[in-house]
Design a protein around this motif. Structure first.
Motif, PDB file in Angstrom:
ATOM      1  N   PRO A  73       0.813  -1.228   0.000  1.00 20.01           N
ATOM      2  CA  PRO A  73       0.000   0.000   0.000  1.00 20.01           C
ATOM      3  C   PRO A  73       0.843   1.272   0.000  1.00 20.01           C
ATOM      4  O   PRO A  73       1.895   1.347   0.637  1.00 20.01           O
ATOM      5  N   TRP A  74       0.368   2.251  -0.743  1.00 26.12           N
ATOM      6  CA  TRP A  74       0.988   3.575  -0.743  1.00 26.12           C
ATOM      7  C   TRP A  74      -0.089   4.621  -0.495  1.00 26.12           C
ATOM      8  O   TRP A  74      -1.273   4.416  -0.783  1.00 26.12           O
ATOM      9  N   THR A  75       0.326   5.731   0.058  1.00 23.76           N
ATOM     10  CA  THR A  75      -0.586   6.842   0.331  1.00 23.76           C
ATOM     11  C   THR A  75       0.116   8.156   0.003  1.00 23.76           C
ATOM     12  O   THR A  75       1.350   8.258   0.097  1.00 23.76           O
ATOM     13  N   LEU A  76      -0.682   9.118  -0.380  1.00 18.87           N
ATOM     14  CA  LEU A  76      -0.160  10.458  -0.649  1.00 18.87           C
ATOM     15  C   LEU A  76      -0.328  11.328   0.589  1.00 18.87           C
ATOM     16  O   LEU A  76      -1.316  11.215   1.318  1.00 18.87           O
ATOM     17  N   GLY A  77       0.646  12.204   0.788  1.00 21.02           N
ATOM     18  CA  GLY A  77       0.556  13.165   1.874  1.00 21.02           C
ATOM     19  C   GLY A  77      -0.266  14.382   1.457  1.00 21.02           C
ATOM     20  O   GLY A  77      -1.091  14.336   0.534  1.00 21.02           O
ATOM     21  N   ALA A  78      -0.024  15.475   2.140  1.00 19.49           N
ATOM     22  CA  ALA A  78      -0.770  16.711   1.886  1.00 19.49           C
ATOM     23  C   ALA A  78      -0.522  17.196   0.452  1.00 19.49           C
ATOM     24  O   ALA A  78       0.595  17.110  -0.064  1.00 19.49           O
TER      25      ALA A  78
END
Length: 856
Positions: free
Chosen positions: A384-389
């Motif tokens: 899994p990957w996620t983007l920050g602000a």
């Protein structure tokens, strides 16, 4: 002193006379012999007076009797003492031991051969003067009574093992065979006991002779030597101790290898390693692990065995690093075997764009989506990957997802209206979670946003009103450079000029009724927007010539001019002969209206789109002189990096609402701030022409065979300090000996003049194919122009009846003209049309400059 000797019946003791110095007392029996002594009283007194003893048969018992000398004076010579036993009760070892000079002990030892019974009698104690005992001392012999009781001897306790009580076995093997212990106890009762858990005694008690069984319990045995004892005890207190030991030898597993190492990228499937093992004697086995990430399959079985050793970093969410664990093999028949396992996890790679991602396009006006690819080196396993602000000026198609080796993507779309003009940069962090590894990578985003503008298709318009014809209505298209639809209005600063908006169309209508005759009147129309972020107002210059007389059909000036250009909004042309003088003519009156002397030698000229500036190249000083067209006042100079000489050309263009001055040698001047830019291409000795909206540049090589026309899309952006973008769009060849080029008014066509073929060629402005030639030409075409109506003029160095032919925008021939005199030619690249499209001006080698009325 007392001396003694032994015989088969008695022990003879010799008593030294020097020790017998006194006498006294008598024994319990009177002396029986000895006529030599002065007295017949006993020489010795015994204590006790009778020797008594009780003894078991088969044993010899010592009996001690004290003896006191009664009359020491009787013993004046050596004394030979003799104990006489006629019954065999005593052993010959009986003797008399001196304690003091008058005290002695008779030591009697019974005969072990005596049978059970009571033995009574007297022992004779002889005290003699000679060894043969022929003469006795007084009081000798004496009688020593005895009373011995011999009892039957008790039975002796014996215990003997009929086999080994110290066996050696393998751990887990069957117990050793039982061992029988034989007990001899006579009539005694006996009991056998042990305190060790691995021994079991069966029939462990009895009376008299018997036996018991010793069994070994291997299940309670541990590895090594275990010692213990068995005690056999009889009721009479006898004990026999039998030592026992059990030596247990553990069987060892045999394994193909003792240690296992797994090295892999964290997050990548890790291949199972096979383990084969065995144990002497076979049996069952089990396997267990001391680490959650380490498992064996299967975990039990029958020897010989095999299992698969598997490591799984997901169990425990392991981060990259080194981990150690153990796999333990167990069997009831053998010693535990521990196998060391090492897991080396390498931190995975997370690939994101390493270079900044630019949004908004090179011109800062494109809302084009950009695809971002994320990739790991975890093969087919996704993590899994996620983007920050995120900055406010982008939208993303996904804020999270899964990535693996094949890659995944998400799209970034710029939201230009939320970005300030210029360049903005933000860093967006992308976080990848692989088991216990958290990998954060930055993606640098830079958005380029141009200044939003309202742009008219033309910024300069010419109107005319003369007897016989007029052109008082002009239309331009107004667009937003972002393709948006902002609110805007148009206003005129002169009452004689009316402007009406209809969607994106803006119609200009001039009313000359109040204007003075034979005068050019000027008006400025301002386009203004109330939409936030739109640039400062854009202006359109409008000039209207009101003449009191219709123009002459033709006016000739017998002057050898080398260059001529038409004003962008006024009915004026500017001409020079290569010297330092610039002349200005009104094409409707046919009069020279102004003249100015400039330093140097004049070359190429161009007028900007709204008629505010006239640019003239000074070949002597290698710079560009900027003039006010209405006053011819010098307003500035610019020195290009490359000398244009006599064959270079100037061209004023207005891409994206920004006025630029181009040279055919690739130099660019931004007029607003005198900034020198690059054209990204050095065109060389090229004829140049641009569309009126400033979006496309057409160039053709000069005098070359074959001719080559090249087309560039041009644009200006204010981002990054401002820059001109020239993008090659295509090329076209219309013949040989290239002379001139001109774009069509509607942007669908362009035209070239070449010495051969003897017609002006038509190029497709979309796919750059050849659309044929214009009719009505002759040898040798050397000029092509398009007026503000869209009409096309093809001029040639022809000695025929005509040397210029006029066509409508579809190519239909409308009119023809003759400029050059008999035997003379129209000069190449020297035909121009007035800004209102009504007047045609050309130079010939007669020499002439001719102004001809074309009309609407």
């Amino acid at each position: 002193m007392l001396k003694h000797f032994l015989s088969t019946r008695a022990a003879v003791c010799l008593l030294a006379s020097t020790l017998l110095t006194a006498c006294g007392g008598g024994g319990s029996s009177p002396a029986t012999g000895g006529s030599n002594g002065p007295s017949t009283a006993a020489a010795l007194t015994f204590s006790p007076g009778i020797a008594t003893a009780s003894m078991p048969s088969g044993t010899s018992t010592t009996v001690a009797v004290s003896a006191s000398v009664n009359r020491p004076a009787d013993f004046n010579s050596t004394v030979y003492a003799k104990i006489v036993d006629t019954t065999g009760v005593l052993l010959p070892s009986a003797n008399i031991v001196s304690q003091t000079a008058t005290q002695y002990t008779a030591v009697l030892q019974t005969n072990a051969a005596l049978q059970p019974g009571n033995y009574k009698g007297n022992f004779a104690i002889n005290l003699c003067r000679d060894q043969a005992c022929s003469q006795h001392f007084p009081g000798s012999p004496m009688q020593l009574p005895y009373d011995f009781t011999v009892v039957a001897a008790a039975a002796k306790l014996l215990a003997q093992a009929g086999g080994s009580l110290t066996p050696t076995i393998n751990l887990g093997a069957a117990a050793p065979s039982p061992v029988t212990v034989t007990v001899q106890a006579g009539q005694l009762k006996w009991t056998a006991v042990t305190a060790v858990p691995w021994l079991t005694l069966k029939n462990a008690s009895g009376s008299g002779n018997g036996s018991f069984t010793v069994e070994f319990d291997s299940s309670k045995a541990t590895e090594g030597v275990q010692s213990g004892a068995i005690t056999v005890a009889s009721t009479d207190g006898q004990q026999v101790t039998l030592n026992a030991s059990l030596t247990t030898i553990a069987r060892n597993f045999t394994v193909g290898q003792s240690g296992f190492t797994f090295t892999a990228i964290n997050g990548v499937p890790i291949n199972t390693q096979q383990v084969s093992f065995d144990l002497d004697g076979g049996g069952s086995w089990t396997a267990s692990s001391d680490a959650a990430w380490l498992t064996a399959t299967p975990t039990s079985g029958i020897l010989p065995g095999q299992l698969g050793l598997t490591v799984d970093p997901m169990k425990g969410a392991l981060a990259s690093g080194q981990y150690n664990g153990n796999l333990t093999l167990k069997s009831p028949n053998g010693k535990d075997r521990s196998l060391s396992v090492q897991l080396n996890l390498i931190k995975p790679d997370f690939h994101v764009p390493s270079s900044p991602i630019y949004l908004g396009g090179e011109n800062g006006r494109e809302a084009r989506m950009v695809q971002v690819i994320l990739q790991t080196n975890t093969k087919g396993v996704s993590w899994p990957w996620t983007l920050g602000a995120l900055p406010p000026w982008i939208n993303v198609s996904a804020r999270s997802g899964f990535a693996n080796e094949t890659g995944t993507s998400f799209e970034i779309t710029p939201v230009l209206e939320k970005a300030p003009p210029g360049s903005s940069t933000a860093v967006v962090n992308v976080t990848l979670q692989v088991n216990g590894d958290t990998i954060v990578k930055p993606i640098t985003l830079t958005i380029l946003r141009d200044q939003e503008k309202i742009l008219p298709s033309e910024t300069g318009l010419a109107m005319v009103s003369v007897p016989g014809w007029s052109r008082l209505i002009r239309t331009v298209t107004v667009r937003d450079n972002f393709g948006a639809n902002p609110d805007w209005t148009a206003s005129s600063d002169q009452a004689w000029l009316n402007v009406i908006r209809n969607g994106s169309q803006l119609t200009f209508t001039g009313d000359p009724s109040s204007l003075p005759n034979d005068t050019t009147s000027h008006a400025t129309v301002t386009l203004t927007s109330n939409t936030a972020g739109v640039a400062a107002p854009e202006v359109i210059r409008v000039a209207l010539w009101k003449g009191s007389a219709a123009p002459a059909a033709r006016v000739d000036f017998q002057t050898a001019y080398k260059q001529v250009i038409a004003d962008a909004i006024r009915p004026l042309v500017y001409a020079h002969n290569g010297g330092n003088v610039l002349d200005v003519y009104n094409v409707y009156t046919g009069q020279k209206v102004a003249s100015t002397a400039l330093s140097g030698a004049l070359g190429s000229m161009t007028v900007n789109q709204n008629g505010d500036r006239l640019y003239v190249y000074d070949m002597a000083n290698r710079n560009v002189v900027m003039l006010n067209p209405q006053t011819l006042a010098k307003v500035g100079t610019w020195t290009p990096r490359n000398d244009l000489a006599d064959f270079g050309h100037l061209l004023s263009v207005r891409p994206n609402g920004e006025e630029l001055l181009l040279t055919s040698k690739g130099d660019v001047l931004r007029i607003a701030n005198a900034q020198t830019l690059s054209a990204q291409s050095q065109l060389g000795e090229m004829f140049m022409a641009a569309t009126r909206d400033g979006k496309r540049l057409y160039v053709q090589n000069q005098g070359a065979s074959p001719s080559t026309a090249m087309v560039y899309d041009i644009d200006f952006t204010s981002v990054a300090g401002g820059g001109l973008r020239m993008t090659y769009a295509g090329s076209f060849s219309g013949g040989q000996n290239s002379q001139d080029i001109a774009p069509g008014l509607d942007g669908s066509r362009f035209y070239t003049a070449n010495g051969w073929p003897y017609r002006c060629a038509i190029g497709d402005a979309v796919n750059f194919g050849n659309l044929g030639t214009l009719p009505g030409g002759d040898s040798y075409p050397n000029n092509v122009e398009v007026d503000s109506f869209g009409r096309v003029y093809c001029g040639a160095a022809s000695w025929s009846a005509f040397d210029v032919w006029l066509h409508d925008s579809s190519g239909v021939q409308l009119k023809q003209f003759k400029f050059a005199g008999n035997g003379h030619d129209l000069k190449p690249h020297s035909l121009v049309v007035s800004a209102d499209g009504m007047m045609l001006i050309g130079l010939t080698n007669d020499p002439l400059m001719s102004i001809m009325a074309v009309g609407p």
